[in-house]
Motif scaffolding. Structure first.
Motif, PDB file in Angstrom:
ATOM      1  N   VAL A   1      12.184 -89.198 -41.288  1.00 46.98           N
ATOM      2  CA  VAL A   1      10.916 -89.421 -40.582  1.00 46.98           C
ATOM      3  C   VAL A   1      10.917 -90.794 -39.910  1.00 46.98           C
ATOM      4  O   VAL A   1      10.489 -90.944 -38.762  1.00 46.98           O
ATOM      5  CB  VAL A   1       9.727 -89.266 -41.551  1.00 46.98           C
ATOM      6  CG1 VAL A   1       8.431 -89.733 -40.899  1.00 46.98           C
ATOM      7  CG2 VAL A   1       9.607 -87.808 -42.008  1.00 46.98           C
ATOM      8  N   VAL A   2      11.414 -91.816 -40.633  1.00 43.51           N
ATOM      9  CA  VAL A   2      11.478 -93.163 -40.051  1.00 43.51           C
ATOM     10  C   VAL A   2      12.363 -93.163 -38.806  1.00 43.51           C
ATOM     11  O   VAL A   2      11.994 -93.722 -37.759  1.00 43.51           O
ATOM     12  CB  VAL A   2      11.994 -94.178 -41.093  1.00 43.51           C
ATOM     13  CG1 VAL A   2      12.330 -95.511 -40.435  1.00 43.51           C
ATOM     14  CG2 VAL A   2      10.968 -94.366 -42.205  1.00 43.51           C
ATOM     15  N   LEU A   3      13.529 -92.523 -38.891  1.00 40.69           N
ATOM     16  CA  LEU A   3      14.424 -92.462 -37.738  1.00 40.69           C
ATOM     17  C   LEU A   3      13.790 -91.707 -36.579  1.00 40.69           C
ATOM     18  O   LEU A   3      13.958 -92.080 -35.415  1.00 40.69           O
ATOM     19  CB  LEU A   3      15.753 -91.821 -38.129  1.00 40.69           C
ATOM     20  CG  LEU A   3      16.659 -92.659 -39.029  1.00 40.69           C
ATOM     21  CD1 LEU A   3      17.849 -91.828 -39.501  1.00 40.69           C
ATOM     22  CD2 LEU A   3      17.145 -93.911 -38.303  1.00 40.69           C
ATOM     23  N   LEU A   4      13.052 -90.654 -36.896  1.00 45.89           N
ATOM     24  CA  LEU A   4      12.387 -89.889 -35.839  1.00 45.89           C
ATOM     25  C   LEU A   4      11.330 -90.738 -35.138  1.00 45.89           C
ATOM     26  O   LEU A   4      11.213 -90.709 -33.906  1.00 45.89           O
ATOM     27  CB  LEU A   4      11.754 -88.625 -36.423  1.00 45.89           C
ATOM     28  CG  LEU A   4      11.129 -87.657 -35.420  1.00 45.89           C
ATOM     29  CD1 LEU A   4      12.172 -87.154 -34.426  1.00 45.89           C
ATOM     30  CD2 LEU A   4      10.475 -86.490 -36.142  1.00 45.89           C
ATOM     31  N   VAL A   5      10.581 -91.518 -35.915  1.00 46.43           N
ATOM     32  CA  VAL A   5       9.559 -92.383 -35.322  1.00 46.43           C
ATOM     33  C   VAL A   5      10.208 -93.459 -34.460  1.00 46.43           C
ATOM     34  O   VAL A   5       9.765 -93.741 -33.342  1.00 46.43           O
ATOM     35  CB  VAL A   5       8.684 -93.009 -36.427  1.00 46.43           C
ATOM     36  CG1 VAL A   5       7.798 -94.112 -35.864  1.00 46.43           C
ATOM     37  CG2 VAL A   5       7.841 -91.934 -37.100  1.00 46.43           C
ATOM     38  N   VAL A   6      11.280 -94.078 -34.969  1.00 47.60           N
ATOM     39  CA  VAL A   6      11.897 -95.205 -34.271  1.00 47.60           C
ATOM     40  C   VAL A   6      12.735 -94.757 -33.080  1.00 47.60           C
ATOM     41  O   VAL A   6      12.677 -95.350 -32.007  1.00 47.60           O
ATOM     42  CB  VAL A   6      12.747 -96.044 -35.246  1.00 47.60           C
ATOM     43  CG1 VAL A   6      13.501 -97.152 -34.514  1.00 47.60           C
ATOM     44  CG2 VAL A   6      11.870 -96.644 -36.338  1.00 47.60           C
ATOM     45  N   TYR A   7      13.531 -93.698 -33.270  1.00 49.96           N
ATOM     46  CA  TYR A   7      14.496 -93.300 -32.242  1.00 49.96           C
ATOM     47  C   TYR A   7      14.221 -91.927 -31.632  1.00 49.96           C
ATOM     48  O   TYR A   7      15.005 -91.465 -30.808  1.00 49.96           O
ATOM     49  CB  TYR A   7      15.915 -93.294 -32.824  1.00 49.96           C
ATOM     50  CG  TYR A   7      16.390 -94.658 -33.239  1.00 49.96           C
ATOM     51  CD1 TYR A   7      16.632 -95.661 -32.299  1.00 49.96           C
ATOM     52  CD2 TYR A   7      16.601 -94.959 -34.585  1.00 49.96           C
ATOM     53  CE1 TYR A   7      17.065 -96.914 -32.674  1.00 49.96           C
ATOM     54  CE2 TYR A   7      17.045 -96.219 -34.978  1.00 49.96           C
ATOM     55  CZ  TYR A   7      17.272 -97.189 -34.019  1.00 49.96           C
ATOM     56  OH  TYR A   7      17.691 -98.430 -34.399  1.00 49.96           O
TER      57      TYR A   7
END
Length: 198
Positions: free
Chosen positions: A149-155
């Protein structure tokens, strides 16, 4: 008399993951330096859709870049994402990378316009990103879900690159890299997959 076994301590994966990811990016830079030498022209050895030579390009394309600007745009994210993929287990990470590398390249080879050449590690980058976003949900592991989820938000904004747009950018490589990342998540991370690989 009973036989007991001492629990084995988990191996520390991060040093190997870091070494492999940095080594891979260093290899890309060495290859680009050689490609910049007079008389060397490797950029034509990428994926040439629906040709025999283009199939060899499936193996070579992620290692080749159209100049140092192209390589620089891929390097940092490639190192980070490969590190995170390998952190989940070296064997699993390498298996996921192989799936992304081959399926992403073959998809690009099948559907891209004739007479084009596709090079660069961005197909791997898109594949690793999608793999990391989906892996935790497929494996049902909360920590990996949070990372995804963090990677989806950031990238996640990068994923717009799977659509046709900027001239000279292989959206086909991005699209099939991303699709291959989804396949890799299912094949490598699903609960029934062989976990002895990493």
């Amino acid at each position: 008399m009973s036989l007991t076994t001492t629990p084995t301590r988990p191996r520390r994966t991060w040093p190997a993951a870091l070494g492999i990811s940095l080594g891979f990016v260093a290899l890309l830079w060495v290859l680009e330096l050689v490609d910049a030498l007079p008389g060397v022209q490797w950029d034509d050895d990428g994926i040439r859709p629906r040709t025999g030579d283009g199939l060899v390009g499936v193996l070579l394309a992620p290692l080749l870049h159209g100049g140092f600007d192209h390589l620089a745009s891929n390097s940092l994210l490639a190192a980070l994402l490969l590190f995170l993929v390998l952190l989940g287990g070296i064997g699993r990470g390498l298996a996921a990378t192989a799936v992304i590398w081959l399926l992403g390249g073959l998809g690009t080879w099948l559907v891209s316009p004739a007479g084009t050449v596709h090079i660069g590690a961005s197909g791997l980058v898109f594949g690793w990103l999608v793999y990391l976003v989906l892996r935790g949900f497929v494996a049902r592991r909360v920590g990996q879900m949070v990372l995804g989820v963090v990677l989806l938000v950031v990238y996640g904004g990068l994923l717009w690159g799977v659509l046709p747009g900027q001239p000279g950018i292989s959206w086909q490589g991005h699209l099939f890299g991303a699709l291959a990342g989804a396949v890799a998540a299912y094949v490598v991370a699903r609960p029934g997959a062989d976990t002895s690989r990493g």
